[in-house]
Design a protein around this motif. Structure first.
Motif, PDB file in Angstrom:
ATOM      1  N   ASP A  37       9.573  -1.316   3.922  1.00  0.00           N
ATOM      2  CA  ASP A  37       9.327  -0.492   5.171  1.00  0.00           C
ATOM      3  C   ASP A  37       8.860   0.810   5.148  1.00  0.00           C
ATOM      4  O   ASP A  37       7.805   1.200   5.431  1.00  0.00           O
ATOM      5  N   LYS A  40       5.503   1.024   2.873  1.00  0.00           N
ATOM      6  CA  LYS A  40       4.251   0.705   3.742  1.00  0.00           C
ATOM      7  C   LYS A  40       4.039   1.697   4.590  1.00  0.00           C
ATOM      8  O   LYS A  40       2.807   1.781   4.699  1.00  0.00           O
ATOM      9  N   VAL A  44       0.177   3.522   4.544  1.00  0.00           N
ATOM     10  CA  VAL A  44      -0.714   3.343   5.642  1.00  0.00           C
ATOM     11  C   VAL A  44      -1.229   4.925   6.025  1.00  0.00           C
ATOM     12  O   VAL A  44      -2.027   5.334   6.378  1.00  0.00           O
ATOM     13  N   ARG A  45       0.028   5.772   6.269  1.00  0.00           N
ATOM     14  CA  ARG A  45      -0.424   7.276   6.550  1.00  0.00           C
ATOM     15  C   ARG A  45      -1.050   7.787   5.576  1.00  0.00           C
ATOM     16  O   ARG A  45      -1.951   8.864   6.122  1.00  0.00           O
ATOM     17  N   GLU A  50      -6.517  -1.384   3.690  1.00  0.00           N
ATOM     18  CA  GLU A  50      -6.622  -2.338   4.831  1.00  0.00           C
ATOM     19  C   GLU A  50      -5.052  -2.598   4.890  1.00  0.00           C
ATOM     20  O   GLU A  50      -4.351  -3.144   3.909  1.00  0.00           O
ATOM     21  N   ARG A  51      -4.387  -3.019   5.870  1.00  0.00           N
ATOM     22  CA  ARG A  51      -3.227  -3.517   6.408  1.00  0.00           C
ATOM     23  C   ARG A  51      -3.027  -4.881   5.801  1.00  0.00           C
ATOM     24  O   ARG A  51      -1.874  -5.172   5.085  1.00  0.00           O
ATOM     25  N   LEU A  54      -2.388  -4.578   1.885  1.00  0.00           N
ATOM     26  CA  LEU A  54      -1.108  -3.850   1.800  1.00  0.00           C
ATOM     27  C   LEU A  54      -0.019  -4.901   1.783  1.00  0.00           C
ATOM     28  O   LEU A  54       0.787  -5.172   1.215  1.00  0.00           O
ATOM     29  N   ASP A  55      -0.124  -5.763   3.035  1.00  0.00           N
ATOM     30  CA  ASP A  55       1.022  -6.763   3.080  1.00  0.00           C
ATOM     31  C   ASP A  55       0.912  -8.038   2.179  1.00  0.00           C
ATOM     32  O   ASP A  55       2.064  -8.236   1.602  1.00  0.00           O
TER      33      ASP A  55
END
Length: 121
Positions: A37, A40, A44-45, A50-51, A54-55
């Motif tokens: 967590d 991630k 992202v920050r 792209e989310r 990453l996922d």
């Protein structure tokens, strides 16, 4: 769990280092989740990604972490035994050799040479 409490837990655990066998499986799984967590959020920050990508990457990493460990390594080859014996007999089995093979990732050769220096069977 609230995001701020997760980050506190991650910071608190960041300074401690445990061997995997020291941790109960439930705690190890929770720690993996906390790190995932936090990682991630950081990615992202701070990075344009792209989310979904990453996922996918995080799921792959989590699968790898949770999968069975690799089988034990086979015993060192006969050539490694011969090399260690030859170096020892010539008086050339020294710390520099140990450092070099360790740096090269030749753990089995390091183990054999170190055991020979310590006169272990």
């Amino acid at each position: 769990m609230k995001p701020w409490s997760t980050s506190r837990a991650v910071r608190r655990l960041a300074g401690t280092h445990h061997a995997p066998s020291d941790l109960p499986p439930v705690l190890a799984s929770k720690m993996c989740g906390w790190v995932s967590d936090a990682l991630k959020i950081y990615i992202v920050r701070n990075y344009p990604i792209e989310r979904a990508k990453l996922d996918t990457a995080m799921e792959s990493a989590e699968h790898t972490v949770k999968s069975e460990p690799p089988a034990p390594r086979p015993t060192p080859a006969e050539s490694a035994h011969k090399l260690v014996e030859k170096l020892s007999a010539a008086g050339q089995l020294k710390a520099g050799f140990l450092l070099r093979v360790l740096h090269q990732g030749q753990i089995d050769l390091f183990d054999l040479a170190f055991a020979k220096l310590l006169a272990c069977p």
